[in-house]
Write a protein that holds these residues in place. Structure first.
Motif, PDB file in Angstrom:
ATOM      1  N   THR A 120       0.829  -1.205   0.000  1.00  0.00           N
ATOM      2  CA  THR A 120       0.000   0.000   0.000  1.00  0.00           C
ATOM      3  C   THR A 120       0.860   1.251   0.000  1.00  0.00           C
ATOM      4  O   THR A 120       0.625   2.187  -0.775  1.00  0.00           O
ATOM      5  CB  THR A 120      -0.943  -0.002   1.214  1.00  0.00           C
ATOM      6  N   ALA A 121       1.862   1.274   0.862  1.00  0.00           N
ATOM      7  CA  ALA A 121       2.750   2.442   0.928  1.00  0.00           C
ATOM      8  C   ALA A 121       3.487   2.643  -0.395  1.00  0.00           C
ATOM      9  O   ALA A 121       3.635   3.778  -0.874  1.00  0.00           O
ATOM     10  CB  ALA A 121       3.736   2.279   2.076  1.00  0.00           C
ATOM     11  N   ALA A 122       3.927   1.547  -1.007  1.00  0.00           N
ATOM     12  CA  ALA A 122       4.657   1.644  -2.269  1.00  0.00           C
ATOM     13  C   ALA A 122       3.754   2.149  -3.394  1.00  0.00           C
ATOM     14  O   ALA A 122       4.181   2.959  -4.234  1.00  0.00           O
ATOM     15  CB  ALA A 122       5.246   0.285  -2.631  1.00  0.00           C
ATOM     16  N   VAL A 123       2.506   1.685  -3.431  1.00  0.00           N
ATOM     17  CA  VAL A 123       1.575   2.130  -4.468  1.00  0.00           C
ATOM     18  C   VAL A 123       1.241   3.604  -4.278  1.00  0.00           C
ATOM     19  O   VAL A 123       1.182   4.380  -5.247  1.00  0.00           O
ATOM     20  CB  VAL A 123       0.304   1.274  -4.455  1.00  0.00           C
ATOM     21  N   GLU A 124       1.010   4.025  -3.046  1.00  0.00           N
ATOM     22  CA  GLU A 124       0.714   5.433  -2.789  1.00  0.00           C
ATOM     23  C   GLU A 124       1.874   6.317  -3.215  1.00  0.00           C
ATOM     24  O   GLU A 124       1.671   7.397  -3.794  1.00  0.00           O
ATOM     25  CB  GLU A 124       0.384   5.633  -1.306  1.00  0.00           C
ATOM     26  N   GLU A 125       3.103   5.875  -2.951  1.00  0.00           N
ATOM     27  CA  GLU A 125       4.276   6.645  -3.365  1.00  0.00           C
ATOM     28  C   GLU A 125       4.369   6.711  -4.885  1.00  0.00           C
ATOM     29  O   GLU A 125       4.636   7.771  -5.467  1.00  0.00           O
ATOM     30  CB  GLU A 125       5.543   6.015  -2.782  1.00  0.00           C
ATOM     31  N   LEU A 126       4.126   5.571  -5.552  1.00  0.00           N
ATOM     32  CA  LEU A 126       4.203   5.527  -7.003  1.00  0.00           C
ATOM     33  C   LEU A 126       3.153   6.436  -7.635  1.00  0.00           C
ATOM     34  O   LEU A 126       3.434   7.123  -8.629  1.00  0.00           O
ATOM     35  CB  LEU A 126       3.999   4.086  -7.475  1.00  0.00           C
ATOM     36  N   CYS A 127       1.946   6.448  -7.079  1.00  0.00           N
ATOM     37  CA  CYS A 127       0.828   7.182  -7.686  1.00  0.00           C
ATOM     38  C   CYS A 127       0.769   8.645  -7.253  1.00  0.00           C
ATOM     39  O   CYS A 127      -0.140   9.375  -7.675  1.00  0.00           O
ATOM     40  CB  CYS A 127      -0.488   6.491  -7.343  1.00  0.00           C
ATOM     41  N   ASP A 129       2.415  11.041  -8.188  1.00  0.00           N
ATOM     42  CA  ASP A 129       2.619  11.983  -9.288  1.00  0.00           C
ATOM     43  C   ASP A 129       1.346  12.263 -10.071  1.00  0.00           C
ATOM     44  O   ASP A 129       1.325  13.109 -10.974  1.00  0.00           O
ATOM     45  CB  ASP A 129       3.709  11.474 -10.235  1.00  0.00           C
ATOM     46  N   GLY A 130       0.253  11.533  -9.765  1.00  0.00           N
ATOM     47  CA  GLY A 130      -1.026  11.787 -10.416  1.00  0.00           C
ATOM     48  C   GLY A 130      -1.161  11.206 -11.799  1.00  0.00           C
ATOM     49  O   GLY A 130      -2.170  11.450 -12.487  1.00  0.00           O
ATOM     50  N   ALA A 131      -0.192  10.404 -12.243  1.00  0.00           N
ATOM     51  CA  ALA A 131      -0.246   9.805 -13.574  1.00  0.00           C
ATOM     52  C   ALA A 131      -1.070   8.525 -13.547  1.00  0.00           C
ATOM     53  O   ALA A 131      -0.947   7.715 -12.625  1.00  0.00           O
ATOM     54  CB  ALA A 131       1.164   9.514 -14.081  1.00  0.00           C
ATOM     55  N   PRO A 184      -5.734   6.399  -8.214  1.00  0.00           N
ATOM     56  CA  PRO A 184      -6.322   6.293  -6.878  1.00  0.00           C
ATOM     57  C   PRO A 184      -7.659   7.027  -6.819  1.00  0.00           C
ATOM     58  O   PRO A 184      -7.822   8.105  -7.410  1.00  0.00           O
ATOM     59  CB  PRO A 184      -5.273   6.965  -5.983  1.00  0.00           C
ATOM     60  N   MET A 185      -8.609   6.450  -6.129  1.00  0.00           N
ATOM     61  CA  MET A 185      -9.922   7.059  -5.992  1.00  0.00           C
ATOM     62  C   MET A 185      -9.832   8.463  -5.434  1.00  0.00           C
ATOM     63  O   MET A 185     -10.548   9.382  -5.861  1.00  0.00           O
ATOM     64  CB  MET A 185     -10.804   6.174  -5.089  1.00  0.00           C
ATOM     65  N   ALA A 186      -8.929   8.669  -4.478  1.00  0.00           N
ATOM     66  CA  ALA A 186      -8.770   9.989  -3.872  1.00  0.00           C
ATOM     67  C   ALA A 186      -8.285  11.014  -4.895  1.00  0.00           C
ATOM     68  O   ALA A 186      -8.659  12.187  -4.831  1.00  0.00           O
ATOM     69  CB  ALA A 186      -7.803   9.914  -2.702  1.00  0.00           C
TER      70      ALA A 186
END
Length: 365
Positions: A120-127, A129-131, A184-186
């Motif tokens: 989860t932490a890795a995906v949040e970091e990856l995403c 950038d909003g891409a 991400p939904m957010a």
């Protein structure tokens, strides 16, 4: 306690699903009432809504997706559903444990030793950038850290369970093709899913009421089959005082909202064409109200069903025979009147889909 026949349950289900009479409501209102529309196959919701709504225009659904009022996301049964943004935000946290459990169950060996919180932490970091990215793209990045897991299990864990994600347009737009880009939904909606309440289960209680409005009368097993959630007994117990009870022909208890429609079992039911994986069939543990036991696995396999007198009586598809042809395969013997009624509705579906012909195959002996 009043006993309801299979036919009475059928007519109630059709009424709740807008399949007894096409509804004169907006696309957004219909999706909300139905508690979402199964959308694993991106184009299937269009046929489902055409069969349920008067004057359905695919452009209305497209506009709602682009405007972010409807979203495509993984929810019930770990499948992609088309839901309102409000339901996506309210329901996602309630499904979190289920989604994580099912992904780890599907990839038990591959994901052994992979900490979901670290993913989860890795995906949040990856995403951050909003891409927008595809599931394989996310999986390949994660595989650099967890090479033994493989990109596919990691990608599914990321998109289906680690972080609430949505599939963004053009995915799911009318007659559009292409891969599923996710955000991400957010990021897409500008806010995060609603956290679970500290006391009680207001989200679960609301889901019970919403399910019964669209599917009832139904058993708690039916509710579990639709939602995929095992942890709703407390929610059912909390709302039970406001519900009414029936039994089916096998003596099982069915719960319902007191003022929900329960038409007489002799109410005529028109022919309706359902898309693949339609929740009118998959939304029950006991599907006998709408499909014979011999055919109950057809919708799970992705077959599209034709309802005749309210029950699954045929399958349909569109084939490139010279030009696009809508082909109906009866599952039982059709009378001449049956063929005429099915053919009339089939021509409407064919026109909607741009097919130029209709072909009803020979009935089985």
């Amino acid at each position: 306690m009043t006993r309801l026949s299979v036919r009475a349950l059928n007519r109630a289900a059709l009424a709740r699903q807008f399949l007894l009479d096409r509804a004169d409501v907006s696309v957004a209102a219909a999706v909300a009432h139905l508690g979402g529309v199964q959308a694993q196959e991106p184009q299937e919701p269009f046929v489902g809504l055409w069969s349920r709504l008067r004057g359905f225009d695919p452009a209305d659904l497209d506009r709602l997706l682009v405007a972010k009022e409807l979203v495509r996301t993984v929810l019930m049964r770990r499948t992609v559903h088309l839901v309102t943004a409000a339901d996506a935000l309210a329901w996602r946290a309630r499904h979190q444990a289920l989604l994580r459990q099912r992904v780890y169950g599907a990839y038990r060996a591959e994901l052994a030793g992979v900490d979901p919180d670290e993913v989860t932490a890795a995906v949040e970091e990856l995403c951050a950038d909003g891409a927008a990215r595809t599931m394989p793209e996310i999986g390949r990045v994660l595989a650099e850290r967890w090479p033994d897991a493989g990109f596919r299990p990691l990608g599914e864990l990321a998109v289906a369970a680690a972080v609430p994600m949505v599939q963004i347009p053009p995915r799911g737009l009318w007659q559009q093709t292409g891969g599923a880009l996710t955000l991400p939904m957010a990021t897409w909606l500008g806010t995060r899913p609603t956290p679970l309440a500290a006391d009680g289960d207001p989200v679960g209680e609301a889901m019970v009421r919403r399910y019964l409005a669209a599917y009832g009368p139904a058993s708690t097993a039916d509710l579990r089959a639709w939602s995929g959630l095992a942890g709703l007994p407390a929610a059912v117990a909390a709302v039970r005082p406001e519900l009414v009870s029936f039994t089916d022909e096998r003596g099982r208890e069915l719960l319902d909202l007191p003022d929900a429609p329960r038409p007489h079992e002799d109410t005529p039911a028109p022919v309706r064409f359902l898309p693949a994986f339609d929740n009118a069939i998959l939304g029950y543990d006991d599907r006998s109200r709408i499909v014979d036991d011999a055919h109950k696995g057809l919708s799970v396999a992705g077959d599209r069903a034709v309802l005749l007198d309210g029950r699954v009586a045929a399958l349909w598809t569109v084939r490139p025979v010279r030009s696009l042809t809508l082909e109906v395969t009866p599952l039982r013997r059709f009378t001449r009147a049956d063929s005429a009624e099915v053919g009339e509705e089939a021509r409407g579906v064919a026109d909607f889909l741009g097919a130029t012909g209709v072909r009803i195959l020979r009935s089985p002996a």
